[in-house]
Every structure is written in structure tokens, then in C-alpha cells.
Scaffold this active site. Sequence first.
Site, PDB file in Angstrom:
ATOM      1  N   HIS A  43       0.857  -1.189   0.000  1.00 17.36           N
ATOM      2  CA  HIS A  43       0.000   0.000   0.000  1.00 17.36           C
ATOM      3  C   HIS A  43       0.886   1.230   0.000  1.00 17.36           C
ATOM      4  O   HIS A  43       1.935   1.235   0.626  1.00 17.36           O
ATOM      5  CB  HIS A  43      -0.898   0.006   1.249  1.00 17.36           C
ATOM      6  CG  HIS A  43      -2.053   0.938   1.127  1.00 17.36           C
ATOM      7  ND1 HIS A  43      -1.957   2.281   1.415  1.00 17.36           N
ATOM      8  CD2 HIS A  43      -3.324   0.709   0.724  1.00 17.36           C
ATOM      9  CE1 HIS A  43      -3.136   2.837   1.199  1.00 17.36           C
ATOM     10  NE2 HIS A  43      -3.976   1.921   0.774  1.00 17.36           N
ATOM     11  N   ASP A  61      -7.961  -5.362   0.112  1.00 18.83           N
ATOM     12  CA  ASP A  61      -8.458  -6.233  -0.952  1.00 18.83           C
ATOM     13  C   ASP A  61      -8.072  -7.693  -0.782  1.00 18.83           C
ATOM     14  O   ASP A  61      -8.572  -8.557  -1.501  1.00 18.83           O
ATOM     15  CB  ASP A  61      -7.932  -5.742  -2.315  1.00 18.83           C
ATOM     16  CG  ASP A  61      -8.512  -4.396  -2.692  1.00 18.83           C
ATOM     17  OD1 ASP A  61      -9.698  -4.178  -2.414  1.00 18.83           O
ATOM     18  OD2 ASP A  61      -7.781  -3.570  -3.257  1.00 18.83           O
TER      19      ASP A  61
HETATM   20  N1  ACO Z   1       4.173  -7.692  -4.724  1.00 14.30           N
HETATM   21  C1  ACO Z   1       5.516  -7.645  -4.873  1.00 14.30           C
HETATM   22  N2  ACO Z   1       6.260  -6.532  -4.723  1.00 14.30           N
HETATM   23  C2  ACO Z   1       5.626  -5.396  -4.421  1.00 14.30           C
HETATM   24  C3  ACO Z   1       4.239  -5.336  -4.224  1.00 14.30           C
HETATM   25  C4  ACO Z   1       3.496  -6.544  -4.393  1.00 14.30           C
HETATM   26  N3  ACO Z   1       2.183  -6.553  -4.239  1.00 14.30           N
HETATM   27  N4  ACO Z   1       3.877  -4.084  -3.927  1.00 14.30           N
HETATM   28  C5  ACO Z   1       4.999  -3.346  -3.916  1.00 14.30           C
HETATM   29  N5  ACO Z   1       6.076  -4.151  -4.199  1.00 14.30           N
HETATM   30  C6  ACO Z   1       7.477  -3.733  -4.225  1.00 14.30           C
HETATM   31  C7  ACO Z   1       7.794  -2.959  -5.494  1.00 14.30           C
HETATM   32  O1  ACO Z   1       8.247  -3.814  -6.528  1.00 14.30           O
HETATM   33  C8  ACO Z   1       8.871  -2.022  -5.007  1.00 14.30           C
HETATM   34  O2  ACO Z   1      10.096  -2.762  -4.897  1.00 14.30           O
HETATM   35  P1  ACO Z   1      11.522  -2.023  -5.175  1.00 14.30           P
HETATM   36  O3  ACO Z   1      11.633  -0.984  -4.097  1.00 14.30           O
HETATM   37  O4  ACO Z   1      12.513  -3.112  -5.075  1.00 14.30           O
HETATM   38  O5  ACO Z   1      11.418  -1.433  -6.552  1.00 14.30           O
HETATM   39  C9  ACO Z   1       8.435  -1.671  -3.581  1.00 14.30           C
HETATM   40  O6  ACO Z   1       7.675  -2.816  -3.144  1.00 14.30           O
HETATM   41  C10 ACO Z   1       7.582  -0.418  -3.485  1.00 14.30           C
HETATM   42  O7  ACO Z   1       6.467  -0.581  -4.381  1.00 14.30           O
HETATM   43  P2  ACO Z   1       5.846   0.581  -5.271  1.00 14.30           P
HETATM   44  O8  ACO Z   1       5.127  -0.014  -6.422  1.00 14.30           O
HETATM   45  O9  ACO Z   1       6.902   1.600  -5.554  1.00 14.30           O
HETATM   46  O10 ACO Z   1       4.833   1.198  -4.226  1.00 14.30           O
HETATM   47  P3  ACO Z   1       3.611   2.143  -4.536  1.00 14.30           P
HETATM   48  O11 ACO Z   1       3.332   2.866  -3.285  1.00 14.30           O
HETATM   49  O12 ACO Z   1       3.865   2.960  -5.761  1.00 14.30           O
HETATM   50  O13 ACO Z   1       2.416   1.137  -4.905  1.00 14.30           O
HETATM   51  C11 ACO Z   1       0.663  -0.415  -4.670  1.00 14.30           C
HETATM   52  C12 ACO Z   1       1.473   0.695  -3.998  1.00 14.30           C
HETATM   53  C13 ACO Z   1       0.186   0.038  -6.048  1.00 14.30           C
HETATM   54  C14 ACO Z   1      -0.564  -0.706  -3.822  1.00 14.30           C
HETATM   55  C15 ACO Z   1       1.559  -1.678  -4.788  1.00 14.30           C
HETATM   56  O14 ACO Z   1       1.938  -2.142  -3.507  1.00 14.30           O
HETATM   57  C16 ACO Z   1       0.877  -2.813  -5.568  1.00 14.30           C
HETATM   58  O15 ACO Z   1       0.955  -2.847  -6.793  1.00 14.30           O
HETATM   59  N6  ACO Z   1       0.163  -3.759  -4.862  1.00 14.30           N
HETATM   60  C17 ACO Z   1      -0.573  -4.798  -5.532  1.00 14.30           C
HETATM   61  C18 ACO Z   1      -1.913  -4.226  -6.028  1.00 14.30           C
HETATM   62  C19 ACO Z   1      -2.882  -3.988  -4.914  1.00 14.30           C
HETATM   63  O16 ACO Z   1      -3.096  -4.824  -4.035  1.00 14.30           O
HETATM   64  N7  ACO Z   1      -3.536  -2.803  -4.965  1.00 14.30           N
HETATM   65  C20 ACO Z   1      -4.556  -2.433  -3.982  1.00 14.30           C
HETATM   66  C21 ACO Z   1      -4.043  -1.368  -3.069  1.00 14.30           C
HETATM   67  S1  ACO Z   1      -5.264  -0.973  -1.844  1.00 14.30           S
HETATM   68  C22 ACO Z   1      -6.385  -0.017  -2.689  1.00 14.30           C
HETATM   69  O17 ACO Z   1      -6.089   0.714  -3.576  1.00 14.30           O
HETATM   70  C23 ACO Z   1      -7.756  -0.144  -2.310  1.00 14.30           C
END
Ligand code: ACO
Length: 437
Positions: free
Chosen positions: A314, A371
Site C-alpha cells: 500500500h 483487498d
Molecule cells: N508484490 C511484490 N512486490 C511489491 C508489491 C506486491 N504486491 N507491492 C509493492 N512491491 C514492491 C515494489 O516492486 C517495489 O520494490 P523495489 O523498491 O525493489 O522497486 C516496492 O515494493 C515499493 O512498491 P511501489 O510499487 O513503488 O509502491 P507504490 O506505493 O507505488 O504502490 C501499490 C502501492 C500500487 C498498492 C503496490 O503495492 C501494488 O501494486 N500492490 C498490488 C496491487 C494492490 O493490491 N492494490 C490495492 C491497493 S489498496 C487499494 O487501492 C484499495
Amino acid sequence: MPETDTLPTKNAIVQLPDGQTIELPVVVGSENEKALDISKLRSQTGYITLDPGFVNTGSCQSGITYLDGEKGILRYRGIPIEQLAEKSSFVEVAYLLIYGHLPNSKEWERFSYLLTRHAMLHEDMKHFFESFSSQAHPMAILSAMVASLSAYYSEASGVASLETFDLNAVRLISKIRTLAAFSYKKSIGQPFIYPLDSLSYCANFLRMMFAVPAEDYEIDPELVSVINLLLILHADHEQNCSTSTVRVVGSSRANMYGSVSAGILALWGPLHGGANQQVIQMLEHIQADGGNADKFIEMAKDKDSGFRLMGFGHRVYKNYDPRAKVIKTACDRVLEKLGIHDPMLDIAKKLEERALSDDYFKERKLYPNVDFYSGIIYRALGIPTNMFTVMFTLGRLPGWLAQWKEMMEDPKQRISRPRQIYTGSNEINYVPMEQRG
Ligand code: ACO
């Protein structure tokens, strides 16, 4: 006007590389969150701030929802989400978010009465459903139908108005439930079931979803209370992607229906509300693949795999999402009460256990979000996968409306218009077609 319209305390001094210094006012919120007010930065120095994805940018001051992602705290109008989940109802929470306080009995009666009175759609709108393909995703239908409401109920000019806010807000909260159920009925080829005034908000929704004219439909109070719980947990989450969309669109004084319709499309994205559908599809895929959680944990860590653990991570929570905590507990309870053993829950718990003990997830502070477990409950209630994000939309609507209203009432609010740093070509001359290579 936001409730917490805090005054700047003292200024920060920022030294810029070209030798300029500027004093930036510090703004402190009611929970001691601090911000630098950079609104005069460009006019005084020529600099702007650059923050792709708005990771560190506050877009407004708001008195609606407080969230501390480090501590895993979420409160609506000051009340912890856990208390609301245990003691309140979705309609009461909707009122709380929009009007800033819990309704007294008179306010409650009036609000409930209006929600009941506005449940039906204009008959002409039923024809719209016939034009959609039976393959259409219910989120596409819902967004189009909400935008269409402005052709029926907004002011003739389509311009936003606070004077008609109360009426348009109850219309929307009431009708979106009818629209959602009709979208589902359309997708499975069953006749629409009209709302029934004697039923509560959530019971009415369940009946419109699952009743058929040929049979009696008995409302299960357990299902009603679970729907209430899920909608409460989704009702607001401060300046997330879809809420910011509603505010940005509304900032041009676009009407409420148009603003919400845009928010619905933003919510549909798989990185946002669409993740609840993706989670179940991921769990089904893992099960079909043999149920090996470790394999998928390894894939999620491998950036080249293109796979992410959906329902994990998140932008703001760097701790367990408090909503996920409540939903996980409810999940066990609901499945037990309904006598359902869902192998998806076993896989989800295995994935969570593995992820929470893995350095990759620990270092990045990736925890289950709202979720991760919600889809398992929706499945148990008989709600099809492609309706999961629609359920999220029903829950989030009061939050969007509260934020839209707060923005409209804020005298400092201006049209949303971010800047950019241009990285394209410098000035060049137009080349006529015959001289191009
Ligand atoms: N699985 C694996 N790795 C992940 C995940 C995941 N679900 N989420 C984040 N990471 C990693 C990224 O690859 C990144 O790694 P790095 O630092 O080595 O490059 C690090 O964690 C930070 O992730 P970002 O994508 O930069 O974080 P951001 O804050 O931009 O994104 C998000 C947040 C979109 C929720 C992300 O965690 C994600 O894609 N999760 C899966 C989708 C999801 O569940 N979305 C629902 C969110 S809740 C809502 O909106 C209601």
C-alpha cells in the site's frame, strides 16, 4: 470548510542551489502532521516541486478521514474504524462522513427515508442496460450509468451546485445500489428486481441482486450484517487515487455525477480497487497450479516475472492495513457460519504467512491490504468476481461525496492544475511533408 483548518505556525527556510533562500510556511494538522506550504515557491523563486505519483504531496486540508500508515490507524471523523465496524451501519457511516457527525434520531430517520424514496431509476434508464454487451464489465456499465444520471437529475447546465447537494447525494447513494444490482442482472440475463421500500439499504441491495420473480427471497440477516461491515470498511480512505480523481474532476465545477463517474473508472484499475477481483483470480490460478504458495512468493520477488502479489502493499500503510485485520477476522466467522470451506482462504493465509516472514516483504513493509481477504467473503455471499469492485464502489461513494462537498465548501480551493518539467525538444521549425526524409 475543512474542520481542521490549521494555521501556519513557523516558517521553514529553504536554500536553493542558485543561492536564493525562501521562507515556507509550515502547516500542522490536528494529529501533528506537518507540511511545507509551497504555493508561493514558483512565483517567488522560479522553482516548482516534482513528485511523480504524488508520493509526498498534500493536495488539500481535510477534516474527514485520518490515517496513520506507520501505526495502522484509520478513523472517520475521529472515530476508529474498528468501533464503526462493530457498532455502526453503512447508512450511519455515510451520514457521518458527509455531514461530519453521527446523526441524531431525527436526522437518521430523515436520511434513511430519503434513501428509501430515491431507490428507483427513471424508467427510461432501463433501456440503457439493453444496449450494453452481455460481456460488459459491470464497472464499465456502472460508470456510464452514473454519468447518465446527470442527464436526469443534475442542474440543466450540468454545473456543480452545493444548493442541491443534499438531494443529489441521497439520490446517488440510493440509486447506485439499484444500478449495481441491475448491471449484475443484465450480465446474467435475469429480469430486474425493483427496490422495496420496507427493506434496509443493504437488505434491499441483496434482494435486487439475488431475488427472482418466480421465487420467494428470504433475507439472511447474517448476510446483511456482513455487507454492512464491508461497505463501512471501504467508505473513505482520504486522498487515494479515485478520491483524488473525484476532487480533480470536481475542481473544474463539473457536477457530482460526472465527478463520481470518473472516480469509478479510477477505482476500477487493478492497482487500486480492481485489486479485489485480481486477488481471487490470482488465488484461483495458484490453486489450479497446484497450490504452491512459495513458488508465487518467489515470483512476486522477481521483478522480471511481471507478477505482483495482488492485495499486498500500500502506498500509505507500512503496517498491517487495519481494514484487512477486521476483514480477515470476519472472513473466518462468515465462512464458519455459512458452513463453507473455501480453499482460497487456505491459500491466502499461506501466502500471507510466507510473505510476512520473508525479508523482501519485511524490508519493503508490504502487508495485506483491504483487498486481500474481501473477495473471499464476497465469494461466500455468492457475489460474482466481476462484481467485487462494484461492491467497493458502493462502499466508497459516501467518502467521494464527503470529499467533493468539502472541496466545494473550501474557500481556498482552486481548479486542480499540476505543473510539469518539460523534457521534450527545444524549438525547431516545421518541415513541409515533401522535405521530410
Ligand atoms: N508484490 C511484490 N512486490 C511489491 C508489491 C506486491 N504486491 N507491492 C509493492 N512491491 C514492491 C515494489 O516492486 C517495489 O520494490 P523495489 O523498491 O525493489 O522497486 C516496492 O515494493 C515499493 O512498491 P511501489 O510499487 O513503488 O509502491 P507504490 O506505493 O507505488 O504502490 C501499490 C502501492 C500500487 C498498492 C503496490 O503495492 C501494488 O501494486 N500492490 C498490488 C496491487 C494492490 O493490491 N492494490 C490495492 C491497493 S489498496 C487499494 O487501492 C484499495
